[in-house]
Write a protein that holds these residues in place. Structure first.
Motif, PDB file in Angstrom:
ATOM      1  N   PRO A  57       3.094  -0.237 -13.115  1.00 10.77           N
ATOM      2  CA  PRO A  57       1.776  -0.789 -13.457  1.00 10.77           C
ATOM      3  C   PRO A  57       1.607  -2.268 -13.128  1.00 10.77           C
ATOM      4  O   PRO A  57       0.476  -2.740 -13.016  1.00 10.77           O
ATOM      5  N   LYS A  58       2.696  -3.010 -12.972  1.00 14.12           N
ATOM      6  CA  LYS A  58       2.584  -4.442 -12.707  1.00 14.12           C
ATOM      7  C   LYS A  58       2.618  -4.783 -11.212  1.00 14.12           C
ATOM      8  O   LYS A  58       2.451  -5.941 -10.840  1.00 14.12           O
ATOM      9  N   VAL A  59       2.834  -3.782 -10.390  1.00 15.24           N
ATOM     10  CA  VAL A  59       2.862  -4.026  -8.944  1.00 15.24           C
ATOM     11  C   VAL A  59       1.436  -4.028  -8.405  1.00 15.24           C
ATOM     12  O   VAL A  59       0.637  -3.151  -8.727  1.00 15.24           O
ATOM     13  N   ARG A  60       1.109  -5.026  -7.603  1.00 16.87           N
ATOM     14  CA  ARG A  60      -0.215  -5.091  -6.982  1.00 16.87           C
ATOM     15  C   ARG A  60      -0.284  -4.060  -5.858  1.00 16.87           C
ATOM     16  O   ARG A  60       0.468  -4.135  -4.898  1.00 16.87           O
ATOM     17  N   LEU A  61      -1.190  -3.091  -5.988  1.00 14.32           N
ATOM     18  CA  LEU A  61      -1.302  -2.004  -5.019  1.00 14.32           C
ATOM     19  C   LEU A  61      -2.713  -1.949  -4.458  1.00 14.32           C
ATOM     20  O   LEU A  61      -3.684  -1.918  -5.203  1.00 14.32           O
ATOM     21  N   THR A  75       0.840  -1.186   0.000  1.00 13.53           N
ATOM     22  CA  THR A  75       0.000   0.000   0.000  1.00 13.53           C
ATOM     23  C   THR A  75       0.879   1.240   0.000  1.00 13.53           C
ATOM     24  O   THR A  75       2.106   1.154   0.164  1.00 13.53           O
ATOM     25  N   THR A  76       0.253   2.394  -0.183  1.00 10.21           N
ATOM     26  CA  THR A  76       0.946   3.670  -0.111  1.00 10.21           C
ATOM     27  C   THR A  76      -0.087   4.733   0.219  1.00 10.21           C
ATOM     28  O   THR A  76      -1.283   4.441   0.306  1.00 10.21           O
ATOM     29  N   HIS A  77       0.357   5.963   0.426  1.00 10.95           N
ATOM     30  CA  HIS A  77      -0.587   7.038   0.713  1.00 10.95           C
ATOM     31  C   HIS A  77      -1.512   7.233  -0.484  1.00 10.95           C
ATOM     32  O   HIS A  77      -1.077   7.170  -1.636  1.00 10.95           O
ATOM     33  N   TRP A  78      -2.792   7.471  -0.198  1.00 13.28           N
ATOM     34  CA  TRP A  78      -3.774   7.573  -1.280  1.00 13.28           C
ATOM     35  C   TRP A  78      -3.399   8.645  -2.300  1.00 13.28           C
ATOM     36  O   TRP A  78      -3.656   8.493  -3.498  1.00 13.28           O
ATOM     37  N   ALA A  79      -2.757   9.744  -1.853  1.00 11.12           N
ATOM     38  CA  ALA A  79      -2.416  10.833  -2.767  1.00 11.12           C
ATOM     39  C   ALA A  79      -1.338  10.425  -3.764  1.00 11.12           C
ATOM     40  O   ALA A  79      -1.174  11.071  -4.804  1.00 11.12           O
ATOM     41  N   SER A  80      -0.598   9.362  -3.455  1.00 14.31           N
ATOM     42  CA  SER A  80       0.473   8.902  -4.350  1.00 14.31           C
ATOM     43  C   SER A  80       0.061   7.706  -5.194  1.00 14.31           C
ATOM     44  O   SER A  80       0.859   7.217  -5.997  1.00 14.31           O
ATOM     45  N   ASP A  95      -2.078   7.194  -7.738  1.00  8.68           N
ATOM     46  CA  ASP A  95      -2.132   7.333  -9.197  1.00  8.68           C
ATOM     47  C   ASP A  95      -0.729   7.346  -9.796  1.00  8.68           C
ATOM     48  O   ASP A  95      -0.459   6.686 -10.810  1.00  8.68           O
ATOM     49  N   ASP A  96       0.174   8.101  -9.170  1.00 10.18           N
ATOM     50  CA  ASP A  96       1.548   8.154  -9.655  1.00 10.18           C
ATOM     51  C   ASP A  96       2.214   6.787  -9.539  1.00 10.18           C
ATOM     52  O   ASP A  96       2.959   6.365 -10.430  1.00 10.18           O
TER      53      ASP A  96
END
Length: 222
Positions: A15-19, A1-6, A8-9
């Protein structure tokens, strides 16, 4: 996971990493990731609990003057925060509702707690938060139930009762209406995530997930 604001970037770059950008922290085998600053504290307390047990984690939380850690399955987008409204006029009421979800929370009950007439309260609450009192209560019950479903092994009957739905059938209808899936689907997905082995994603060029290093002593883990 990551911060929601990041998120999209992140998707554009990897693109191949499961997030899963909804969760405050995630454990995938030996790899732990979190979103934001306070979520990192939750992750750290989860590490303490994993190594030393729930009681040590609880005392650690007290020592650093934070609430006992939130479960990793909790969403970054909390109904309890969003429903505070533009001015926070009903923040105290939202906190009270959160602590009393198992009670019958009618408009009359909420209006009485806010020291307003039911008619004026319903109008003011909707204008402030953008949702009706009934819809707000349902959202909070859904969030509480979903967190319990994804982070515990409590039976659905018990979760429905403590979240204020009364019975699993009513909870199921609310889940389908708002979230598009029944409670069982969320539990199955959570159990599936727990069973996934930790492994680096194939499309993460330029991004390396670092496993948490644990120091050990002769007499056990630290």
């Amino acid at each position: 996971t990551t911060h929601w604001a990041s998120s999209d970037d992140f998707h554009r770059r990897y693109p191949k990493v499961r997030l899963d950008a909804e969760r405050i922290f995630i454990r995938d085998g030996d790899i732990w990731t979190s979103a934001g600053i306070s979520a990192g504290i939750d992750l750290a307390l989860a590490l303490v609990e994993d190594d030393l047990g729930a009681e040590v984690a609880r005392r650690t939380a007290q020592q650093i003057v934070v609430h006992q850690r939130r479960p990793g399955g909790q969403s970054q987008f909390s109904a309890f925060v969003e429903l505070g409204g533009r001015t926070g006029r009903f923040a105290a009421l939202i906190d009270w509702v959160r602590a009393n979800l198992a009670k019958p929370l009618t408009v009359e009950c909420l209006a009485d707690h806010a020291a307003m007439s039911p008619r004026n309260f319903a109008r003011a609450f909707t204008a402030e938060t953008g949702v009706t009192p009934a819809k707000a209560v349902e959202r909070m019950r859904l969030e509480t139930a979903r967190t319990a479903i994804e982070t515990s092994h409590l039976p659905l009957e018990r979760i429905a009762e403590t979240a204020g739905f009364g019975d699993p059938g009513r909870m199921r209808r609310a889940f389908l209406r708002t979230l598009g899936q029944p409670p069982q689907a969320f539990r199955a997905a959570a159990e599936h995530r727990e069973l996934q082995p930790g492994r680096p994603s194939s499309g993460s060029a330029g991004l390396r997930a670092v496993p948490v290093q644990r120091r050990t002593k002769a007499n056990g883990r630290t």
